[in-house]
Design a protein around this motif. Structure first.
Motif, PDB file in Angstrom:
ATOM      1  N   ALA A 194      24.344  25.079 -34.037  1.00 40.51           N
ATOM      2  CA  ALA A 194      23.838  24.172 -34.746  1.00 40.51           C
ATOM      3  C   ALA A 194      21.781  25.194 -35.274  1.00 40.51           C
ATOM      4  N   VAL A 195      21.360  25.876 -33.823  1.00 44.73           N
ATOM      5  CA  VAL A 195      20.403  26.678 -33.858  1.00 44.73           C
ATOM      6  C   VAL A 195      20.350  27.431 -35.025  1.00 44.73           C
ATOM      7  N   ARG A 196      20.832  28.109 -34.338  1.00 46.07           N
ATOM      8  CA  ARG A 196      21.780  29.402 -35.119  1.00 46.07           C
ATOM      9  C   ARG A 196      22.356  29.072 -36.712  1.00 46.07           C
ATOM     10  N   GLY A 197      22.281  28.374 -37.716  1.00 43.55           N
ATOM     11  CA  GLY A 197      22.831  27.992 -38.794  1.00 43.55           C
ATOM     12  C   GLY A 197      21.568  28.025 -39.147  1.00 43.55           C
ATOM     13  N   SER A 198      20.773  26.728 -38.253  1.00 46.26           N
ATOM     14  CA  SER A 198      19.416  26.737 -39.275  1.00 46.26           C
ATOM     15  C   SER A 198      18.469  26.974 -39.325  1.00 46.26           C
ATOM     16  N   ILE A 199      18.315  28.746 -38.343  1.00 43.36           N
ATOM     17  CA  ILE A 199      17.512  30.159 -38.436  1.00 43.36           C
ATOM     18  C   ILE A 199      18.159  31.029 -38.925  1.00 43.36           C
ATOM     19  N   ILE A 200      19.442  30.759 -39.263  1.00 46.66           N
ATOM     20  CA  ILE A 200      19.613  31.732 -40.616  1.00 46.66           C
ATOM     21  C   ILE A 200      19.375  30.603 -41.998  1.00 46.66           C
ATOM     22  N   ASP A 201      19.440  29.441 -41.768  1.00 44.75           N
ATOM     23  CA  ASP A 201      19.245  29.190 -43.430  1.00 44.75           C
ATOM     24  C   ASP A 201      18.469  28.426 -43.483  1.00 44.75           C
ATOM     25  N   LEU A 202      16.803  29.407 -42.551  1.00 41.85           N
ATOM     26  CA  LEU A 202      15.520  29.162 -42.998  1.00 41.85           C
ATOM     27  C   LEU A 202      14.980  29.239 -43.883  1.00 41.85           C
ATOM     28  N   HIS A 203      15.201  31.101 -44.631  1.00 38.32           N
ATOM     29  CA  HIS A 203      14.879  31.790 -45.254  1.00 38.32           C
ATOM     30  C   HIS A 203      15.275  31.280 -46.773  1.00 38.32           C
ATOM     31  N   ASN A 204      16.809  30.413 -46.735  1.00 39.21           N
ATOM     32  CA  ASN A 204      17.654  30.203 -47.812  1.00 39.21           C
ATOM     33  C   ASN A 204      16.559  29.500 -49.099  1.00 39.21           C
ATOM     34  N   PRO A 205      17.251  30.566 -50.215  1.00 42.61           N
ATOM     35  CA  PRO A 205      15.905  29.129 -51.384  1.00 42.61           C
ATOM     36  C   PRO A 205      16.790  28.068 -51.424  1.00 42.61           C
ATOM     37  N   ALA A 206      18.056  27.957 -51.115  1.00 40.77           N
ATOM     38  CA  ALA A 206      18.695  26.363 -51.861  1.00 40.77           C
ATOM     39  C   ALA A 206      17.625  25.428 -50.884  1.00 40.77           C
ATOM     40  N   TYR A 207      17.037  25.663 -49.855  1.00 43.28           N
ATOM     41  CA  TYR A 207      15.866  24.781 -48.982  1.00 43.28           C
ATOM     42  C   TYR A 207      14.832  25.249 -48.838  1.00 43.28           C
ATOM     43  N   ALA A 208      14.766  25.714 -49.957  1.00 40.22           N
ATOM     44  CA  ALA A 208      12.393  26.223 -50.252  1.00 40.22           C
ATOM     45  C   ALA A 208      11.703  25.215 -50.424  1.00 40.22           C
ATOM     46  N   SER A 209      12.178  24.217 -51.185  1.00 44.43           N
ATOM     47  CA  SER A 209      11.064  23.240 -51.946  1.00 44.43           C
ATOM     48  C   SER A 209      11.510  21.564 -50.829  1.00 44.43           C
ATOM     49  N   VAL A 210      12.332  21.883 -49.810  1.00 41.65           N
ATOM     50  CA  VAL A 210      12.466  21.004 -48.900  1.00 41.65           C
ATOM     51  C   VAL A 210      11.572  20.077 -48.866  1.00 41.65           C
ATOM     52  N   VAL A 211      10.887  19.393 -48.259  1.00 43.95           N
ATOM     53  CA  VAL A 211       9.725  18.516 -47.940  1.00 43.95           C
ATOM     54  C   VAL A 211       9.706  17.686 -46.637  1.00 43.95           C
ATOM     55  N   HIS A 212       9.102  17.668 -45.955  1.00 42.65           N
ATOM     56  CA  HIS A 212       8.009  17.191 -44.123  1.00 42.65           C
ATOM     57  C   HIS A 212       7.766  16.442 -44.412  1.00 42.65           C
ATOM     58  N   ASP A 213       7.829  15.407 -43.277  1.00 45.43           N
ATOM     59  CA  ASP A 213       6.863  14.259 -43.409  1.00 45.43           C
ATOM     60  C   ASP A 213       5.871  14.443 -41.789  1.00 45.43           C
ATOM     61  N   ASN A 214       5.070  13.912 -41.670  1.00 45.85           N
ATOM     62  CA  ASN A 214       4.304  13.606 -40.377  1.00 45.85           C
ATOM     63  C   ASN A 214       4.983  12.520 -39.763  1.00 45.85           C
ATOM     64  N   VAL A 215       5.056  11.305 -41.095  1.00 44.76           N
ATOM     65  CA  VAL A 215       5.276   9.828 -40.572  1.00 44.76           C
ATOM     66  C   VAL A 215       6.071   8.908 -41.282  1.00 44.76           C
ATOM     67  N   ILE A 216       6.838   8.212 -41.842  1.00 43.14           N
ATOM     68  CA  ILE A 216       6.739   7.404 -43.190  1.00 43.14           C
ATOM     69  C   ILE A 216       7.076   6.147 -41.588  1.00 43.14           C
ATOM     70  N   LEU A 217       6.420   5.406 -42.118  1.00 43.73           N
ATOM     71  CA  LEU A 217       5.715   3.627 -41.094  1.00 43.73           C
ATOM     72  C   LEU A 217       7.662   3.096 -41.432  1.00 43.73           C
ATOM     73  N   ALA A 218       8.015   3.386 -43.074  1.00 40.60           N
ATOM     74  CA  ALA A 218       9.029   2.243 -42.825  1.00 40.60           C
ATOM     75  C   ALA A 218      10.440   2.425 -42.746  1.00 40.60           C
ATOM     76  N   HIS A 219      10.419   4.050 -41.694  1.00 41.04           N
ATOM     77  CA  HIS A 219      10.814   3.819 -41.110  1.00 41.04           C
ATOM     78  C   HIS A 219      11.515   4.074 -39.982  1.00 41.04           C
ATOM     79  N   LEU A 220      10.315   3.659 -39.025  1.00 40.35           N
ATOM     80  CA  LEU A 220      10.050   3.588 -37.756  1.00 40.35           C
ATOM     81  C   LEU A 220      11.076   3.320 -37.248  1.00 40.35           C
ATOM     82  N   PRO A 221      11.635   2.090 -37.236  1.00 43.42           N
ATOM     83  CA  PRO A 221      12.517   1.193 -36.309  1.00 43.42           C
ATOM     84  C   PRO A 221      14.208   1.724 -36.817  1.00 43.42           C
ATOM     85  N   THR A 222      14.699   2.126 -37.882  1.00 39.71           N
ATOM     86  CA  THR A 222      15.449   2.852 -37.842  1.00 39.71           C
ATOM     87  C   THR A 222      15.346   4.375 -37.595  1.00 39.71           C
TER      88      THR A 222
END
Length: 423
Positions: free
Chosen positions: A183-211
């Motif tokens: 899993a770590v290897r695959g994630s590192i390989i895809d780190l600069h994959n153009p298909a995931y260039a525009s993905v969003v990262h959030d610091n916290v999403i309060l509505a989904h914290l219980p889930t």
């Protein structure tokens, strides 16, 4: 935990050491491997998705869950020895001694939801991955689920107790390590994959914290087998160290999977993470490894349930005889595997089933009930104020996550079924 107690028997004072060495049982290392195999299972594959739900705060939730899980695992084991005269046999017995019939029913319900639900989840995952791994349209996903169920049934029926199954846990734990590396290897390989260039990262999403808490809690869902693991230990006094080391090891594997996975795939992260990884040889190896892990881990959970069920039905050599005990045990365990396979074919949605399982069963069994039972059986007055505050925080987190997480997971499963029907 209890040391040596004096018990009156036939007008004599007999010294009973409830934590004495058990020469016929397995080593602490086997117990450690057993916990790692069960706990660090397929929940690892859902962690990047859990971070997608809650944001980067999920890493903090993971570490908080580690501390809470170690603490409640220690409290739960103290409950087994609470009267100083004999060791309770199961989590259900702890519930009964603490709250009578209501406690027995409550623990039985949540306990069953895990020891049956987790193998169901394993079968969903293994069947789905086998379908993708083997290019044969003639064999459906449901057929692969039944094939995996048949494979799981072999060790489950052949091996009677956790002492025998424990040897398999060493290989299961190693399989988890290999899976994390993939899993770590695959994630590192895809780190600069153009298909995931525009993905969003959030610091916290309060509505989904219980889930998020519910999804992460399943990564620490070993309470259902802890009693049987400790029972199979040669040195029961080592329990606190064993469970702390095992859960800490699991957390290292979790962080190693979660952070690179979410960093690379962000808002596109899927559960299991195998769906995101590059479709190459290494990912296929990871798929094979997780299938092997499932086959090794499922019998451990099922054996935990079967031991309680067989004790309830008095399926013992003393009561039934050696031959009939084997017959009754084989029939009951085959029926149990059949039930798991049937449910897996009916609800084949890994990610949302994982969330429901974590919310409904794990949040209650791991965070809430150990503390309530401890307070009832041993008391709370001897605890320091900060321990009471810590216990209150754990219970509040567990209750909120169980309720809201279950509601969200049920809604997601409803959507899954509706989408299937519309296609």
């Amino acid at each position: 935990m209890y040391e040596v107690k004096s018990v009156k028997s036939d007008r004599e004072s007999v010294q009973v050491d409830l934590l004495a060495e058990r020469p016929e049982q397995g080593s602490s290392f086997l117990a450690y491997a057993n916990v790692v195999c069960v706990v660090a299972g397929t929940g690892t594959l859902g962690l990047p998705y859990a971070l997608k739900l809650g944001g980067w705060i999920g890493v903090g939730i993971l570490l908080l869950s580690l501390l809470m899980s170690i603490y409640t695992a220690i409290l739960l084991m103290k409950c087994l020895y609470y009267n100083g005269k004999y060791r309770l046999s199961s989590y259900q017995e702890v519930g009964r001694h603490a709250f009578g019939r209501a406690g027995l029913i409550a623990v039985w319900f949540f306990h069953t939801s895990i020891v049956i639900g987790a193998p169901v989840m394993y079968l969903i995952l293994s069947g789905t991955e086998m379908k993708g791994l083997v290019a044969n349209d003639a064999i459906s996903t449901k057929a692969w689920i039944w094939i995996c169920a048949a494979i799981v049934a072999i060790p489950f029926v052949a091996m009677k107790t956790l002492k025998e199954v424990a040897v398999m846990s060493v290989f299961g734990a190693l399989a988890t390590v290999v899976l994390v590396i993939v899993a770590v290897r695959g994630s590192i390989i895809d780190l600069h994959n153009p298909a995931y260039a525009s993905v969003v990262h959030d610091n916290v999403i309060l509505a989904h914290l219980p889930t998020t808490v519910a999804s992460i809690s399943i990564c620490f869902g070993g309470n259902v087998v802890y009693m049987h693991v400790e029972e199979a230990m040669r040195y029961p006094r080592s329990w606190n160290r064993v469970v702390a080391a095992a859960l800490a090891t699991c957390s290292i594997l979790y962080i190693a999977t979660a952070i690179p996975g979410y960093l690379t795939y962000g808002s596109e992260a899927q559960s299991p993470i195998l769906a995101n990884l590059p479709n190459d040889t290494a990912t296929k190896i990871g798929t094979v490894v997780i299938i092997i892990h499932v086959i090794l881990a499922a019998p451990i959970l099922l054996t935990s349930f079967a031991l309680e069920f067989e004790r309830l039905l008095d399926i013992t050599v003393t009561r039934r005889g050696k031959v009939m005990e084997r017959v009754y045990r084989t029939i009951s365990r085959l029926i149990l595997v059949g039930i798991c396979g049937g449910i897996a074919c009916t609800v084949p949605y890994f990610g949302d089933f994982l969330s429901l399982l974590g919310a409904l069963g794990n949040c209650t069994l791991i965070f809430v009930l150990p503390i309530l039972c401890y307070f009832k059986l041993i008391g709370w007055r001897h605890l320091k104020w900060y321990e009471l505050l810590w216990c209150a925080i754990i219970v509040i987190i567990g209750v909120i996550s169980a309720i809201i997480g279950s509601i969200d997971a049920i809604k997601a499963l409803k959507t899954d079924f509706q989408n299937d029907n519309s296609n």
